[in-house]
Design a protein around this motif. Structure first.
Motif, PDB file in Angstrom:
ATOM      1  N   ARG A  89      10.851   9.336 -11.294  1.00  0.00           N
ATOM      2  CA  ARG A  89      12.291   9.676 -10.715  1.00  0.00           C
ATOM      3  C   ARG A  89      12.869   8.799  -9.588  1.00  0.00           C
ATOM      4  O   ARG A  89      14.197   9.255  -9.365  1.00  0.00           O
ATOM      5  N   VAL A  90      12.035   8.055  -9.091  1.00  0.00           N
ATOM      6  CA  VAL A  90      12.632   7.155  -8.336  1.00  0.00           C
ATOM      7  C   VAL A  90      11.999   5.789  -8.225  1.00  0.00           C
ATOM      8  O   VAL A  90      10.929   5.417  -8.502  1.00  0.00           O
ATOM      9  N   GLU A  91      12.953   4.801  -8.153  1.00  0.00           N
ATOM     10  CA  GLU A  91      12.551   3.386  -8.068  1.00  0.00           C
ATOM     11  C   GLU A  91      12.064   2.840  -6.959  1.00  0.00           C
ATOM     12  O   GLU A  91      12.866   3.106  -5.766  1.00  0.00           O
ATOM     13  N   VAL A  92      10.804   2.490  -6.926  1.00  0.00           N
ATOM     14  CA  VAL A  92      10.188   1.970  -5.515  1.00  0.00           C
ATOM     15  C   VAL A  92       9.995   0.686  -5.463  1.00  0.00           C
ATOM     16  O   VAL A  92       9.166   0.168  -6.546  1.00  0.00           O
ATOM     17  N   SER A  93      10.050   0.017  -4.266  1.00  0.00           N
ATOM     18  CA  SER A  93       9.776  -1.325  -4.307  1.00  0.00           C
ATOM     19  C   SER A  93       9.272  -1.586  -2.776  1.00  0.00           C
ATOM     20  O   SER A  93       9.558  -0.974  -1.665  1.00  0.00           O
ATOM     21  N   SER A  94       8.516  -2.841  -2.597  1.00  0.00           N
ATOM     22  CA  SER A  94       7.958  -3.025  -1.076  1.00  0.00           C
ATOM     23  C   SER A  94       8.578  -4.288  -0.765  1.00  0.00           C
ATOM     24  O   SER A  94       8.913  -5.169  -1.682  1.00  0.00           O
ATOM     25  N   ILE A  95       8.982  -4.183   0.719  1.00  0.00           N
ATOM     26  CA  ILE A  95       9.580  -5.173   1.233  1.00  0.00           C
ATOM     27  C   ILE A  95       8.844  -6.512   1.312  1.00  0.00           C
ATOM     28  O   ILE A  95       9.264  -7.677   0.892  1.00  0.00           O
ATOM     29  N   THR A  96       7.737  -6.410   1.606  1.00  0.00           N
ATOM     30  CA  THR A  96       6.618  -7.500   1.551  1.00  0.00           C
ATOM     31  C   THR A  96       5.974  -7.522   0.424  1.00  0.00           C
ATOM     32  O   THR A  96       5.658  -6.451  -0.326  1.00  0.00           O
ATOM     33  N   ARG A  97       5.459  -8.701  -0.162  1.00  0.00           N
ATOM     34  CA  ARG A  97       4.874  -9.058  -1.386  1.00  0.00           C
ATOM     35  C   ARG A  97       3.327  -8.756  -1.189  1.00  0.00           C
ATOM     36  O   ARG A  97       2.812  -8.793  -0.379  1.00  0.00           O
ATOM     37  N   VAL A 153       0.774  -1.123  -0.096  1.00  0.00           N
ATOM     38  CA  VAL A 153      -0.188  -0.020  -0.099  1.00  0.00           C
ATOM     39  C   VAL A 153       0.828   1.152  -0.028  1.00  0.00           C
ATOM     40  O   VAL A 153       0.613   2.372  -0.577  1.00  0.00           O
ATOM     41  N   LEU A 154       1.778   1.169   0.805  1.00  0.00           N
ATOM     42  CA  LEU A 154       2.674   2.360   0.884  1.00  0.00           C
ATOM     43  C   LEU A 154       3.548   2.448  -0.363  1.00  0.00           C
ATOM     44  O   LEU A 154       3.935   3.696  -0.762  1.00  0.00           O
ATOM     45  N   ALA A 155       3.957   1.532  -1.009  1.00  0.00           N
ATOM     46  CA  ALA A 155       4.708   1.510  -2.242  1.00  0.00           C
ATOM     47  C   ALA A 155       3.796   2.272  -3.283  1.00  0.00           C
ATOM     48  O   ALA A 155       4.475   2.932  -4.150  1.00  0.00           O
ATOM     49  N   ASP A 156       2.625   1.933  -3.405  1.00  0.00           N
ATOM     50  CA  ASP A 156       2.064   2.450  -4.518  1.00  0.00           C
ATOM     51  C   ASP A 156       1.762   3.965  -4.232  1.00  0.00           C
ATOM     52  O   ASP A 156       1.717   4.886  -4.951  1.00  0.00           O
ATOM     53  N   MET A 157       1.393   4.528  -2.930  1.00  0.00           N
ATOM     54  CA  MET A 157       1.360   5.830  -2.572  1.00  0.00           C
ATOM     55  C   MET A 157       2.658   6.626  -3.027  1.00  0.00           C
ATOM     56  O   MET A 157       2.626   7.526  -3.483  1.00  0.00           O
ATOM     57  N   VAL A 158       3.623   5.818  -2.874  1.00  0.00           N
ATOM     58  CA  VAL A 158       5.114   6.589  -2.983  1.00  0.00           C
ATOM     59  C   VAL A 158       5.244   6.722  -4.628  1.00  0.00           C
ATOM     60  O   VAL A 158       5.619   7.698  -4.921  1.00  0.00           O
ATOM     61  N   GLU A 159       4.787   5.657  -5.206  1.00  0.00           N
ATOM     62  CA  GLU A 159       5.042   5.674  -6.628  1.00  0.00           C
ATOM     63  C   GLU A 159       4.159   6.695  -7.301  1.00  0.00           C
ATOM     64  O   GLU A 159       4.651   7.481  -8.411  1.00  0.00           O
TER      65      GLU A 159
END
Length: 270
Positions: free
Chosen positions: A18-26, A6-12
């Protein structure tokens, strides 16, 4: 990196390209009791910034960051929290603050600020993207509250497995009841089940719910003993995969509200 999808999507939505975003949990992972794998640590070693929800959600977070030389940020900073009302976590802040579109505005501001500090050359870009994203969240928040506000008083009770909907229930004027405050690996106790069954019967609640990341066996028992139906599984701690029903945070809010509204008005439409 973020701690969950959820946080990964918000950050994206703020970071754009401009930034590569990934989530620790799948997708589909249970965030509370997650145990970082060696490959998570390998991915984390390359991170420039790790963003967490905070409020005690990620009990494993310190264990993860102790082994990684990267700054961290807490995205719930500044949110007006709701205390957990029962169980072993009684009095502690409910960590599921992102489930309120109003709170999400705070998350987005924090994201833009952190990205600006990480990448000062693109500070204005992040601020502009954040403003646009906040407007989209505000629109869907207004739609969600309008849909749930139409529920009659006799149907304004939300019964779930985990107490993850305190903020959404507050925004929509719903009474919240749950089996356990924070997700656990085990099923609910007989006492917890009996208490929720009594509440459902007393309030003539037509539908009860459970989250996608936990076993719904206890809530099935509540439904069977109370006469309520078990509604569609709700999404809280994780998005679905890209082809699933909630690939984005905004989709998650839409899906949950539609499922709740559908369940709580079931008998009226019958």
């Amino acid at each position: 990196m973020t701690t969950f999808t959820v946080l990964a999507d918000m950050v994206e939505n703020v970071a754009g390209d401009r930034v590569e975003v990934s989530s620790i949990t799948r997708a589909g992972a249970e965030i509370h009791t997650y145990e970082p794998a060696p490959e998570d640590l390998v991915r984390g070693e390359g991170a420039d910034l790790i963003m967490a929800n905070g409020l005690g959600l990620e009990a494993w977070f310190t264990q993860f960051t102790d082994n990684i030389d990267a700054p961290t940020a807490t995205l719930s900073d500044g949110v007006e929290t709701i205390p957990i009302s029962s169980g072993g976590y009684r009095g502690e802040p409910n960590p599921h603050a992102w489930m309120s579109p109003d709170n999400a505005q705070v998350y987005v501001d924090n994201i833009a600020e952190e990205l600006g500090e990480l990448d000062p050359a693109n500070t204005e870009y992040y601020a502009a993207e954040a403003q646009q994203y906040k407007q989209r969240i505000a629109r869907i928040g207004a739609d969600l509250e309008a849909e749930l506000s139409g529920l009659p008083d006799s149907r304004r009770a939300l019964v779930t497995c985990e107490g993850a909907f305190s903020y959404l229930a507050r925004d929509a004027g719903l009474t919240e009841r749950y089996l356990w405050a924070v997700n656990a690996e085990t099923q609910a106790t007989p006492k917890q089940i009996a208490s929720v069954v009594e509440f459902v019967r007393a309030n003539d609640v037509p539908t009860v719910f459970c989250e996608t990341t936990v076993n719904d066996g206890s809530q099935r028992q509540v439904a069977a003993e109370s006469g309520a139906e078990l509604g569609r599984s709700l999404y809280v701690d994780s998005l679905s995969k890209a082809g699933g029903p909630v690939p984005t945070y905004l989709d998650l809010l839409r899906y949950d509200t539609e499922a709740i509204s559908e369940g709580l008005t079931r008998e009226e439409d019958a």
